[in-house]
Design a protein around this motif. Sequence first.
Motif, short mmCIF file in Angstrom:
data_model
loop_
_atom_site.label_atom_id
_atom_site.label_comp_id
_atom_site.label_asym_id
_atom_site.label_seq_id
_atom_site.Cartn_x
_atom_site.Cartn_y
_atom_site.Cartn_z
N SER A 291 0.89 -1.24 0.10
CA SER A 291 0.18 -0.11 -0.09
C SER A 291 0.83 1.22 0.02
N TYR A 292 2.09 1.18 0.50
CA TYR A 292 2.93 2.39 0.45
C TYR A 292 3.10 2.66 -0.98
N GLU A 293 3.27 1.67 -2.02
CA GLU A 293 3.52 2.05 -3.46
C GLU A 293 2.67 2.13 -4.32
N ASN A 294 1.32 1.61 -3.71
CA ASN A 294 -0.03 1.26 -4.61
C ASN A 294 0.31 0.22 -5.58
N THR A 295 0.97 -0.88 -5.26
CA THR A 295 1.44 -1.93 -5.94
C THR A 295 0.68 -3.04 -5.55
N ILE A 296 0.29 -3.90 -6.43
CA ILE A 296 -0.32 -5.24 -6.26
C ILE A 296 0.48 -6.24 -7.26
N CYS A 297 1.07 -7.22 -6.48
CA CYS A 297 1.70 -8.29 -7.28
C CYS A 297 0.73 -9.63 -7.33
N TYR A 298 1.05 -10.18 -8.39
CA TYR A 298 0.05 -11.35 -8.48
C TYR A 298 0.50 -12.67 -8.83
N ASN A 299 0.03 -13.82 -8.66
CA ASN A 299 0.13 -15.17 -9.06
C ASN A 299 -1.04 -15.89 -9.13
N ILE A 300 -1.53 -15.99 -10.43
CA ILE A 300 -2.85 -16.27 -10.71
C ILE A 300 -2.74 -17.83 -11.51
N THR A 301 -3.29 -18.75 -11.16
CA THR A 301 -3.24 -20.12 -11.93
C THR A 301 -4.69 -20.49 -12.09
N LEU A 302 -5.13 -20.73 -13.11
CA LEU A 302 -6.47 -21.21 -13.68
C LEU A 302 -6.37 -22.69 -13.99
N VAL A 303 -7.21 -23.46 -13.43
CA VAL A 303 -7.08 -24.84 -13.83
C VAL A 303 -8.27 -25.36 -14.41
N GLY A 304 -8.33 -26.03 -15.66
CA GLY A 304 -9.50 -26.34 -16.24
C GLY A 304 -10.23 -25.40 -17.04
N PHE A 305 -9.67 -24.25 -17.41
CA PHE A 305 -10.56 -23.03 -17.88
C PHE A 305 -10.54 -23.49 -19.45
N ARG A 306 -11.85 -23.39 -19.73
CA ARG A 306 -12.24 -23.20 -21.16
C ARG A 306 -12.98 -22.31 -21.70
N GLY A 307 -12.72 -22.20 -23.26
CA GLY A 307 -13.35 -21.10 -23.79
C GLY A 307 -12.44 -19.87 -24.14
N ASP A 308 -12.78 -19.05 -24.54
CA ASP A 308 -11.69 -17.83 -25.01
C ASP A 308 -12.03 -16.57 -23.73
N TYR A 309 -11.48 -15.93 -23.38
CA TYR A 309 -11.41 -14.90 -22.60
C TYR A 309 -12.48 -13.90 -23.01
N GLN A 310 -13.30 -13.64 -22.33
CA GLN A 310 -14.30 -12.33 -22.87
C GLN A 310 -14.76 -11.57 -21.63
N SER A 311 -14.81 -10.23 -22.06
CA SER A 311 -14.95 -9.32 -20.84
C SER A 311 -14.77 -8.03 -21.70
N PRO A 312 -15.75 -6.88 -21.48
CA PRO A 312 -15.68 -5.61 -21.90
C PRO A 312 -14.37 -4.66 -21.29
N ALA A 313 -13.89 -5.39 -20.27
CA ALA A 313 -12.56 -4.75 -19.78
C ALA A 313 -11.35 -5.03 -20.72
N ARG A 314 -10.19 -4.40 -20.25
CA ARG A 314 -9.04 -4.69 -21.17
C ARG A 314 -8.45 -6.33 -21.09
N SER A 315 -8.96 -6.77 -19.96
CA SER A 315 -8.72 -8.26 -19.90
C SER A 315 -9.80 -8.75 -19.18
N ALA A 316 -9.79 -9.99 -18.92
CA ALA A 316 -10.96 -11.13 -18.47
C ALA A 316 -10.75 -11.37 -17.03
N THR A 317 -9.66 -10.73 -16.59
CA THR A 317 -9.07 -11.18 -15.08
C THR A 317 -8.97 -10.06 -14.29
N HIS A 318 -9.94 -9.98 -13.11
CA HIS A 318 -9.93 -8.87 -12.32
C HIS A 318 -10.15 -8.96 -10.96
N ILE A 319 -9.87 -7.93 -10.25
CA ILE A 319 -10.45 -7.68 -8.90
C ILE A 319 -11.71 -6.52 -9.25
N HIS A 320 -12.69 -7.01 -8.45
CA HIS A 320 -13.91 -6.26 -8.49
C HIS A 320 -14.33 -5.55 -7.29
#
Length: 168
Positions: A48-77
């Motif tokens: 929070s000092y640097e307004n930075t978030i580091c991520y390590n995201i793993t999807l298992v068994g994901f199917r189809g194409d990524y689809q979202s109106p956002a710039r990517s389909a992977t988010h924090i809401h």
Amino acid sequence: MKQHSRSPFHFTSTYNIVATPEQVVNSDNEFTGGLEGVRGYYNFGVNSYENTICYNITLVGFRGDYQSPARSATHIHEAPEGQSGPPRIAFPNPTGDGEFRRSIGCLTGPFVTGVNATDGSDTGTGFHVREIEEDPAAFFADVHSSLAVPGAVRGQLDKDRGCPASKH
């Protein structure tokens, strides 16, 4: 003299979320069931000092194409459990062949999601990662698929999944 590291690898909190299909809701806050058989593992380190978030995201068994109106389909809401809400951070979509897809890195604000709020501003505008630390239960991680547009999987951040870095 005590030195404090303020690099992205000094985390003020961490979150480990298991995202599942049964947690997904649509824009009417109705449970959709997501994309059966998929699991998402979201590991976040917040500085929070640097307004930075580091991520390590793993999807298992994901199917189809990524689809979202956002710039990517992977988010924090921003939304409590069982409710939909705007994306605040858009992560690079996980890549890979076969059963596992991964995305690893760090993002520093200002954040841009590519989705406009009702006032016309981007839903990431003005967002600071300290807001996650202040109320983790008000946020969730997800990914959207062409086979499950409201979301393939979702996992709520909450006080039971978050850990202040000083307790590690």
